[in-house]
Design an enzyme around this catalytic site. Structure first.
Site, PDB file in Angstrom:
ATOM      1  N   LYS A 101      -0.493 -22.305  35.256  1.00  0.00           N
ATOM      2  CA  LYS A 101       0.428 -23.256  34.622  1.00  0.00           C
ATOM      3  C   LYS A 101       1.711 -22.557  34.185  1.00  0.00           C
ATOM      4  O   LYS A 101       2.809 -23.061  34.419  1.00  0.00           O
ATOM      5  CB  LYS A 101      -0.246 -23.883  33.392  1.00  0.00           C
ATOM      6  CG  LYS A 101       0.703 -24.676  32.511  1.00  0.00           C
ATOM      7  CD  LYS A 101       0.007 -25.267  31.311  1.00  0.00           C
ATOM      8  CE  LYS A 101       0.002 -24.387  30.083  1.00  0.00           C
ATOM      9  NZ  LYS A 101       1.263 -24.324  29.339  1.00  0.00           N
ATOM     10  N   ASN A 102       1.558 -21.391  33.555  1.00  0.00           N
ATOM     11  CA  ASN A 102       2.734 -20.739  32.967  1.00  0.00           C
ATOM     12  C   ASN A 102       3.669 -20.115  34.005  1.00  0.00           C
ATOM     13  O   ASN A 102       4.749 -19.654  33.655  1.00  0.00           O
ATOM     14  CB  ASN A 102       2.305 -19.673  31.948  1.00  0.00           C
ATOM     15  CG  ASN A 102       1.819 -20.310  30.657  1.00  0.00           C
ATOM     16  OD1 ASN A 102       1.836 -21.539  30.514  1.00  0.00           O
ATOM     17  ND2 ASN A 102       1.373 -19.491  29.721  1.00  0.00           N
ATOM     18  N   ARG A 135       8.077 -21.458  16.248  1.00  0.00           N
ATOM     19  CA  ARG A 135       8.563 -21.318  17.617  1.00  0.00           C
ATOM     20  C   ARG A 135      10.054 -21.618  17.764  1.00  0.00           C
ATOM     21  O   ARG A 135      10.459 -22.615  18.360  1.00  0.00           O
ATOM     22  CB  ARG A 135       7.739 -22.194  18.559  1.00  0.00           C
ATOM     23  CG  ARG A 135       6.287 -21.814  18.551  1.00  0.00           C
ATOM     24  CD  ARG A 135       5.486 -22.550  19.578  1.00  0.00           C
ATOM     25  NE  ARG A 135       5.443 -21.855  20.856  1.00  0.00           N
ATOM     26  CZ  ARG A 135       4.685 -22.240  21.874  1.00  0.00           C
ATOM     27  NH1 ARG A 135       3.944 -23.297  21.784  1.00  0.00           N
ATOM     28  NH2 ARG A 135       4.690 -21.564  22.998  1.00  0.00           N
ATOM     29  N   CYS A 168       2.816 -27.133  21.768  1.00  0.00           N
ATOM     30  CA  CYS A 168       1.705 -26.917  20.844  1.00  0.00           C
ATOM     31  C   CYS A 168       2.231 -26.538  19.459  1.00  0.00           C
ATOM     32  O   CYS A 168       3.187 -25.763  19.346  1.00  0.00           O
ATOM     33  CB  CYS A 168       0.826 -25.780  21.342  1.00  0.00           C
ATOM     34  SG  CYS A 168      -0.191 -26.221  22.744  1.00  0.00           S
ATOM     35  N   ASP A 193      -2.924 -16.163  24.268  1.00  0.00           N
ATOM     36  CA  ASP A 193      -3.524 -17.369  24.846  1.00  0.00           C
ATOM     37  C   ASP A 193      -5.033 -17.248  25.059  1.00  0.00           C
ATOM     38  O   ASP A 193      -5.681 -18.208  25.477  1.00  0.00           O
ATOM     39  CB  ASP A 193      -2.847 -17.711  26.184  1.00  0.00           C
ATOM     40  CG  ASP A 193      -1.464 -18.311  25.987  1.00  0.00           C
ATOM     41  OD1 ASP A 193      -1.114 -18.639  24.834  1.00  0.00           O
ATOM     42  OD2 ASP A 193      -0.730 -18.450  26.988  1.00  0.00           O
ATOM     43  N   ARG A 246      -3.520 -30.786  29.384  1.00  0.00           N
ATOM     44  CA  ARG A 246      -2.196 -30.199  29.586  1.00  0.00           C
ATOM     45  C   ARG A 246      -2.297 -28.881  30.352  1.00  0.00           C
ATOM     46  O   ARG A 246      -1.362 -28.501  31.039  1.00  0.00           O
ATOM     47  CB  ARG A 246      -1.515 -29.925  28.238  1.00  0.00           C
ATOM     48  CG  ARG A 246      -1.119 -31.184  27.492  1.00  0.00           C
ATOM     49  CD  ARG A 246      -0.306 -30.843  26.264  1.00  0.00           C
ATOM     50  NE  ARG A 246       0.609 -29.770  26.579  1.00  0.00           N
ATOM     51  CZ  ARG A 246       0.947 -28.785  25.756  1.00  0.00           C
ATOM     52  NH1 ARG A 246       0.468 -28.760  24.531  1.00  0.00           N
ATOM     53  NH2 ARG A 246       1.779 -27.842  26.124  1.00  0.00           N
TER      54      ARG A 246
HETATM   55  C1  UD1 Z   1       4.858 -18.535  26.507  1.00  0.00           C
HETATM   56  C2  UD1 Z   1       3.653 -19.222  27.086  1.00  0.00           C
HETATM   57  C3  UD1 Z   1       2.567 -19.366  26.035  1.00  0.00           C
HETATM   58  C4  UD1 Z   1       2.243 -17.998  25.429  1.00  0.00           C
HETATM   59  C5  UD1 Z   1       3.497 -17.290  24.954  1.00  0.00           C
HETATM   60  C6  UD1 Z   1       3.238 -15.870  24.500  1.00  0.00           C
HETATM   61  C7  UD1 Z   1       4.465 -20.678  28.837  1.00  0.00           C
HETATM   62  C8  UD1 Z   1       4.712 -22.057  29.312  1.00  0.00           C
HETATM   63  N1  UD1 Z   1       4.032 -20.523  27.582  1.00  0.00           N
HETATM   64  O1  UD1 Z   1       5.356 -19.344  25.465  1.00  0.00           O
HETATM   65  O2  UD1 Z   1       1.408 -19.916  26.678  1.00  0.00           O
HETATM   66  O3  UD1 Z   1       1.379 -18.188  24.326  1.00  0.00           O
HETATM   67  O4  UD1 Z   1       4.474 -17.236  26.007  1.00  0.00           O
HETATM   68  O5  UD1 Z   1       2.646 -15.134  25.518  1.00  0.00           O
HETATM   69  O6  UD1 Z   1       4.626 -19.725  29.569  1.00  0.00           O
HETATM   70  N2  UD1 Z   1      10.403 -16.476  19.540  1.00  0.00           N
HETATM   71  C9  UD1 Z   1      11.483 -16.398  18.703  1.00  0.00           C
HETATM   72  N3  UD1 Z   1      12.685 -16.891  19.147  1.00  0.00           N
HETATM   73  C10 UD1 Z   1      12.831 -17.438  20.395  1.00  0.00           C
HETATM   74  C11 UD1 Z   1      11.700 -17.491  21.247  1.00  0.00           C
HETATM   75  C12 UD1 Z   1      10.487 -16.999  20.795  1.00  0.00           C
HETATM   76  O7  UD1 Z   1      11.385 -15.922  17.582  1.00  0.00           O
HETATM   77  O8  UD1 Z   1      13.944 -17.858  20.741  1.00  0.00           O
HETATM   78  C13 UD1 Z   1       9.094 -15.956  19.076  1.00  0.00           C
HETATM   79  C14 UD1 Z   1       7.999 -16.992  19.036  1.00  0.00           C
HETATM   80  O9  UD1 Z   1       8.046 -17.765  17.874  1.00  0.00           O
HETATM   81  C15 UD1 Z   1       6.764 -16.131  19.142  1.00  0.00           C
HETATM   82  C16 UD1 Z   1       7.210 -14.995  20.065  1.00  0.00           C
HETATM   83  O10 UD1 Z   1       8.645 -14.996  20.008  1.00  0.00           O
HETATM   84  O11 UD1 Z   1       6.464 -15.591  17.886  1.00  0.00           O
HETATM   85  C17 UD1 Z   1       6.773 -15.130  21.501  1.00  0.00           C
HETATM   86  O12 UD1 Z   1       7.117 -16.406  21.986  1.00  0.00           O
HETATM   87  P1  UD1 Z   1       7.463 -16.661  23.526  1.00  0.00           P
HETATM   88  O13 UD1 Z   1       7.053 -15.484  24.324  1.00  0.00           O
HETATM   89  O14 UD1 Z   1       8.880 -17.104  23.628  1.00  0.00           O
HETATM   90  O15 UD1 Z   1       6.517 -17.890  23.861  1.00  0.00           O
HETATM   91  P2  UD1 Z   1       6.807 -19.083  24.853  1.00  0.00           P
HETATM   92  O16 UD1 Z   1       7.705 -18.625  25.947  1.00  0.00           O
HETATM   93  O17 UD1 Z   1       7.168 -20.296  24.097  1.00  0.00           O
END
Ligand code: UD1
Length: 430
Positions: free
Chosen positions: A22-23, A131, A126, A316, A408
C-alpha cells in the site's frame, strides 16, 4: 458497519500470498501526475485507500483504468492500473477527499512541479499523533514554492516552475521525502535531499521515476541527488511486496503457533522485524518463494524493542508486536519513537486481559497465561490488525467493530487467514 468475528485458539498452517505494498502503491499512483504519458502499475492491492486515491486523481483530470481479470494461476496477483494525466484540469485536492487519507496530501509536490500551482487540503488519515506537514512545506519552499495556509488549505504556487535546491530534513519523513523527490524530478537544475527516508517504498518510487526518465542518484540511501528534467515519460512498474503485511502475518503465526509460507515476502525488506521474531522464539527462513515462519510449542520470549525509521523496527508493526508480547513468558518493553499517541490499541488489548502499562513513549507488557475473547474496537489501521492477532490467540470469541480501518490497508485479510486455519469471518452490516 462490518464487524469481524474471531474464534481463537487455532494454529495457522499453509501459504499466505503477500500483496503489493500500500505504502508504495499510493505514491506511485501520485507519480502519474508528473507525466502526460501513461503510467502502468502492476500488482496494485485492492484496498479502500487505493480506490480513494484513484478518485482524487480522477478529480485532477487523470484518466484511470483497471485491467479485467486475467487467467492467472495465482489468483492473488494484484490488479494492473493505468493512469494518464494528459492535462491537469483541476489543481485543488478537496477536504472531503484528502481528510480521509493522509497520503493524498502528497499530490502537492507533483501538482506544483507540473502545473506550477496547487491547492491541497491539510490531511487526515489515522489518528496517531498530530502528524504535521511542516517538513513537506519547508522542502517545497526550498524548491521555490510560495506557500500560504488559507482556510484549512495549503495554497501553493511556483510561477515559472520549481528550481533545484539543497533540502536537509531535520527529521526523517517518508511522506516529505516522497513529496520533495517527486517535485524535484521536474524542477530546473539539481536537488539534493539530505536525511531522506530510506524506506523500501521510497526506493520503489524512485526506481519508477527513473523508468519515467528522471535522473536520481543515491536510491536507497539517505542522500538523494536529482537532476530535474523538462518532462517525464510513461513507464510500467510492478509494486514491491508489502513488508508490513508480511510482518503482520509473521507475528500472527508466531502468536498462534504453526507453519506458514509468506509467498512473495522478501527478508531484505524486513530484516530487523524478522530478527525480533527470532528473538521471540519463532523460526524464520528465507525460501525461493518467500519467507517461512514457524513456531511449534516453544514459549514466546519477551523482547525490548524501539521503533525507528528504516532499517530499524517499523512503527507500522509496533501494535502487532505488542499483541504477541501479551502472551510472552516475561516482561517486554516497547518504545514508540516515531509517532506520539500510537498506543490506542493498548486499552483494547486490555479488554482481552493483556497487562500493559504506559509511561511516556514506552509500554511495559507483562505476559499473561491466557487472553479471553471480548468485543473490541478498531481505532487505526495497524492497531486494528493487532486486535486480530490478539483475537487469534485468545480463548473464545472476539468481535472487532469498526473494521473499515482494516479495509484501508489489508487485502482479503479474513480470507488469507481462514485459508490457513483461522476461524475468522466478516459479518456484513445489513
Ligand atoms: C508513512 C507511512 C506510515 C508510516 C510512517 C512512518 C505511508 C502512506 N504511510 O507515513 O504507514 O507509519 O511513514 O514510517 O507511506 N513529521 C513532521 N513533520 C512533517 C512530516 C512528518 O514532524 O512534515 C513527523 C511525524 O509526525 C512523525 C514522523 O515525522 O512523527 C514520521 O512521519 P512520516 O514519515 O512523515 O509519516 P508518513 O509519511 O505520514
Amino acid at each position: 458497519m462490518d464487524r469481524i468475528k474471531i474464534t481463537g485458539g487455532e494454529r495457522l498452517t499453509g501459504t499466505i500470498p503477500i500483496s503489493g505494498a500500500k505504502n508504495a502503491a499510493l505514491p506511485l499512483m501520485i507519480a502519474s501526475l508528473l507525466t502526460s504519458d501513461r503510467l502502468t502499475l502492476k500488482n496494485v492491492p485492492n484496498l479502500a485507500d487505493v480506490n480513494m486515491l484513484a478518485r482524487i486523481l480522477r478529480n485532477h483530470g487523470v484518466d484511470h483504468s483497471v485491467d479485467g481479470k486475467r487467467a492467472d494461476p495465482n489468483g492473488y496477483l494484484g490488479e494492473t492500473f493505468h493512469f494518464t494525466a494528459r492535462d491537469i484540469v483541476d489543481t485543488t485536492a478537496p477536504y472531503e477527499m484528502v481528510s480521509r487519507m493522509r497520503a493524498s496530501f502528497w499530490v502537492l509536490g507533483p501538482l506544483l512541479a507540473r502545473a506550477h500551482q496547487a491547492r491541497v487540503s491539510l490531511p487526515g488519515g489515522c489518528a496517531i499523533g498530530t502528524r504535521p506537514v511542516d517538513l513537506h512545506l519547508e522542502g517545497l519552499r526550498a524548491l521555490g514554492a510560495e506557500i500560504d495556509i488559507d482556510a484549512g488549505y495549503v495554497v501553493a504556487k511556483a510561477p515559472g516552475g520549481l528550481r533545484g535546491a539543497r533540502v536537509v530534513f531535520p527529521k526523517v519523513s517518508v511522506g516529505a521525502t516522497h513529496n520533495v523527490l517527486m517535485a524535484a524530478t521536474l524542477a530546473r537544475g539539481e536537488t539534493v535531499i539530505e536525511n531522506a527516508a530510506r524506506e523500501p517504498e521510497v526506493a520503489d518510487v524512485a526506481e519508477c521515476l527513473v523508468k519515467m526518465g528522471a535522473k536520481i542518484e543515491g536510491i536507497g540511501t539517505s542522500t538523494l541527488r536529482i537532476q530535474g528534467r523538462d518532462r517525464l515519460e510513461g513507464a510500467t512498474h510492478t509494486v514491491l511486496p508489502d513488508r508490513i503485511e508480511a510482518g503482520t502475518f509473521a507475528f500472527a503465526v508466531a502468536a498462534t503457533g504453526g507453519d506458514v509460507l509468506l509467498e512473495g515476502a522478501r527478508m531484505a525488506l524486513l530484516e530487523t522485524a524478522f530478527g525480533v521474531l527470532r528473538q521471540t522464539g519463532a523460526i524464520v527462513e528465507e525460501t525461493a518463494d518467500g519467507v517461512r515462519i514457524k513456531r511449534n510449542g516453544n514459549a514466546i520470549e519477551p523482547v525490548r524493542v524501539e521503533t525507528q525509521p528504516f532499517p530499524g523496527f517499523p512503527t507500522d508493526l509496533q501494535a502487532q508486536l505488542m499483541a504477541l508480547m501479551t502472551r510472552a513468558n516475561g516482561t517486554s518493553v516497547i518504545r514508540e519513537t516515531i509517532f506520539e499517541n500510537r498506543f490506542m490499541h493498548v486499552q483494547e488489548l486490555a479488554r482481552l486481559g493483556a497487562d500493559i502499562r504506559l509511561h511516556g513513549d514506552s509500554a511495559t507488557v507483562r505476559g499473561v497465561g491466557t487472553l479471553r475473547g471480548a468485543p473490541v474496537m478498531a481505532t487505526d489501521l495497524r492497531a486494528s490488525v493487532s486486535l486480530v492477532i490478539a483475537g487469534l490467540m485468545a480463548d473464545g470469541e472476539t468481535m472487532i467493530n469498526r473494521v473499515y480501518h482494516l479495509d484501508r490497508g489489508f487485502e482479503r485479510l479474513e480470507e488469507k487467514l481462514s485459508r490457513c486455519g483461522a476461524r475468522i469471518e466478516r459479518l456484513t452490516a445489513g
